[in-house]
Design a protein around this motif. Structure first.
Motif, mmCIF file in Angstrom:
data_model
loop_
_atom_site.group_PDB
_atom_site.id
_atom_site.type_symbol
_atom_site.label_atom_id
_atom_site.label_comp_id
_atom_site.label_asym_id
_atom_site.label_seq_id
_atom_site.Cartn_x
_atom_site.Cartn_y
_atom_site.Cartn_z
ATOM 1 N N TRP A 101 -7.519 29.216 -59.565
ATOM 2 C CA TRP A 101 -6.556 29.199 -60.667
ATOM 3 C C TRP A 101 -5.397 30.145 -60.378
ATOM 4 O O TRP A 101 -5.585 31.215 -59.802
ATOM 5 N N GLN A 111 4.109 24.774 -69.431
ATOM 6 C CA GLN A 111 5.070 24.713 -68.331
ATOM 7 C C GLN A 111 5.630 23.302 -68.199
ATOM 8 O O GLN A 111 4.888 22.346 -67.970
ATOM 9 N N TRP A 114 3.934 20.495 -69.933
ATOM 10 C CA TRP A 114 2.489 20.417 -69.696
ATOM 11 C C TRP A 114 1.817 21.648 -70.284
ATOM 12 O O TRP A 114 2.451 22.692 -70.433
ATOM 13 N N LEU A 116 -1.730 24.029 -69.554
ATOM 14 C CA LEU A 116 -2.720 24.282 -68.514
ATOM 15 C C LEU A 116 -3.788 25.221 -69.052
ATOM 16 O O LEU A 116 -3.485 26.173 -69.776
ATOM 17 N N LEU A 424 0.092 14.136 -61.531
ATOM 18 C CA LEU A 424 0.037 15.555 -61.873
ATOM 19 C C LEU A 424 1.206 16.303 -61.246
ATOM 20 O O LEU A 424 1.639 15.977 -60.136
ATOM 21 N N GLY A 428 -0.105 21.655 -61.518
ATOM 22 C CA GLY A 428 -1.208 21.249 -62.375
ATOM 23 C C GLY A 428 -2.361 20.657 -61.609
ATOM 24 O O GLY A 428 -2.185 20.086 -60.516
ATOM 25 N N ASN A 435 -6.558 24.871 -62.464
ATOM 26 C CA ASN A 435 -5.282 24.598 -63.123
ATOM 27 C C ASN A 435 -5.288 23.268 -63.884
ATOM 28 O O ASN A 435 -4.301 22.524 -63.870
ATOM 29 N N GLU A 436 -6.435 22.972 -64.537
ATOM 30 C CA GLU A 436 -6.540 21.759 -65.360
ATOM 31 C C GLU A 436 -5.313 21.640 -66.264
ATOM 32 O O GLU A 436 -4.907 22.600 -66.906
ATOM 33 N N SER A 437 -4.733 20.440 -66.317
ATOM 34 C CA SER A 437 -3.461 20.275 -67.013
ATOM 35 C C SER A 437 -3.456 19.006 -67.852
ATOM 36 O O SER A 437 -4.212 18.069 -67.614
#
Length: 462
Positions: A101, A111, A114, A116, A424, A428, A435-437
């Motif tokens: 991460w 960001q 998005w 995150l 993505l 992300g 960095n799940e987005s």
């Protein structure tokens, strides 16, 4: 589409946008990975805290809430028919954050359109979205035929014992959808096969072997400590070598992803396994075990284990190794397979035993059959028609390898809010990855889709 209703929904979304994102952030801030049970918290205090937060958010919206002994909870809108109800179901537990991460996984970031953080897409973001769909219906004073419950589960990632508890104590909904997959509508899920490949007690060159954070995620890093001299060892792609306590730490660097869709991933455990084999960093007994692991990691379609198969509704079988660790002197590799109707758990288990021979033992096997609901049933048509109306597309229902709550209900599907063609951003990551987005606009659009779908579902004679 009713233009007045459409305008009201758009105005509601615009007015609630910032609060919705703040509410998602409040849920993301809770580390709800399963831990040891505690009083009132069967899946650990983090999962219980996330459930409490979800119900707190619902209560602030004026929704009636109920906590089912810490296993699961729901927010509810009343309806005229006391014998039947509709439901949505999301989960507030998450997989471990893992490594890689760029910032704290439990502090939601925004960001470029998005958000995150661990759970923004799987499944805390959708959980909040469904609450806002109910909030709209309540504020508009819609008179419902069927009550609607927004269920909040706490054990989806590690066993789904939460929904088993719920259905043991509550009548099943007339229809349920879970926002824990892709749009448009998923009306079938592959079968699930899980097991472990366990080595003998080797007491050889491999002193430790660790990798992965979840059984249902491809690990992007793994390492083995071996009794060897770093001098003379060869470099290899995606492998780093470090001297450690008189031995060598062999690290593999892969690419993570979800077990249900491993295409394009690189399993770090497999990288380390192949390096140990290629450089003879093992005894003969360890070699037999590593060769069994190589058969697992050589193909996510199961070719190395002799279990590759495919069918029309679901496509090919997939299999990954999620975690490896040492326990009582043995190496343990977990496996996660998603399989079509052309095979079953017994066939898969026997083929794996044949493939691994005496190099490993197959233990802790469990399997669940695929499930499939015909795409032309009224409730599924209501969902797909709503999605196409809102988006202007002409999509059809699909099947997938992912496993959701839907398979536990007599009449249920998974219904967004992800998208199969989502690209993505560079900053992300995917579900279950670093960095799940989630795209904010897509989450907001899903509120409209869910509101309109629930209104259509209210018109069906169940």
């Amino acid at each position: 589409m009713d233009q007045e209703l459409n305008q009201k929904i758009d105005a509601f979304i615009a007015a609630n946008r910032e609060q919705l994102l703040d509410d998602i952030a409040a849920l993301v801030a809770i580390n709800s990975v399963e831990t040891a049970p505690a009083e009132g918290a069967p899946f650990g205090e983090g999962a219980r805290a996330a459930l409490d937060k979800a119900l707190e958010l619902a209560g602030k919206m004026g929704l009636a809430t109920h906590n089912c002994e810490g296993y699961i909870g729901y927010a509810e809108l009343p309806g005229a028919d006391p014998d039947k109800y509709l439901a949505t179901i999301c989960h507030v537990d998450v997989v471990p954050a893992g490594e890689g991460w760029e910032a704290d996984p439990f502090t939601m970031r925004r960001q470029d359109g998005w958000i995150l953080g661990r759970g923004v897409m799987d499944d805390k973001g959708p959980m909040v979205v469904t609450l806002y769909a109910l909030k709209f219906l309540k504020e508009m004073g819609v008179q419902l035929r069927y009550p609607i419950r927004a269920l909040a589960g706490t054990n989806e990632e590690t066993g789904m014992k939460d929904v088993e508890y719920y259905l043991a104590h509550n009548k099943a909904p007339a229809f349920c959808f879970t926002p824990d997959a892709e749009f448009p509508v998923c009306n079938g899920e592959k079968g699930h096969f899980h097991g472990k490949l366990v080595s003998p007690v080797c007491k050889g060159k491999i002193l430790s072997f660790t990798g992965g954070v979840a059984n249902n995620a491809v690990p992007d890093r793994a390492s083995a400590l071996v009794d060897a001299d770093i001098v003379g060892l060869k470099n290899a792609p995606n492998i780093t070598l470090e001297p450690e306590n008189g031995g060598v730490r062999v690290r593999g660097w892969g690419k993570s992803g979800h077990a249900a869709s491993p295409e394009g991933t690189v399993n770090a455990i497999g990288l380390v396994v192949d390096y140990l084999l290629a450089n003879d960093l093992c005894t003969e007994e360890e070699r037999k075990y590593l060769e069994a692991l190589h058969k697992l990691h050589s193909s996510t379609a199961g070719e190395g284990l002799g279990i590759a198969t495919s069918d029309g509704p679901f496509g090919p079988l997939t299999i990954i190794g999620g975690r490896i660790y040492m326990e009582d002197g043995r190496m343990v590799q977990t496996m996660d397979s998603r399989y079509p109707t052309s095979t079953n758990g017994e066939v898969i288990a026997q083929a794996i035993r044949n493939a691994i021979g005496d190099g490993a033992a197959l233990e802790d096997v469990d399997a669940a059959d695929p499930f499939y609901i015909e795409a032309d049933t009224p409730a599924i048509l209501a969902c797909i028609d709503t999605y196409n109306q809102v988006t202007g597309k002409n999509e059809k229902p699909f099947t997938m390898g992912g496993g959701t709550y839907a398979r536990h209900f007599p009449y249920a599907v998974s219904f967004g809010p992800e998208s199969h063609d989502l690209v993505l951003p560079s900053f992300g990551g995917p579900m279950h990855g670093a960095n799940e987005s989630a795209p904010v606009d897509a989450l907001l659009q899903s509120i409209k889709i869910y509101i309109l779908a629930l209104l259509r579902l209210e018109e069906i004679d169940f």
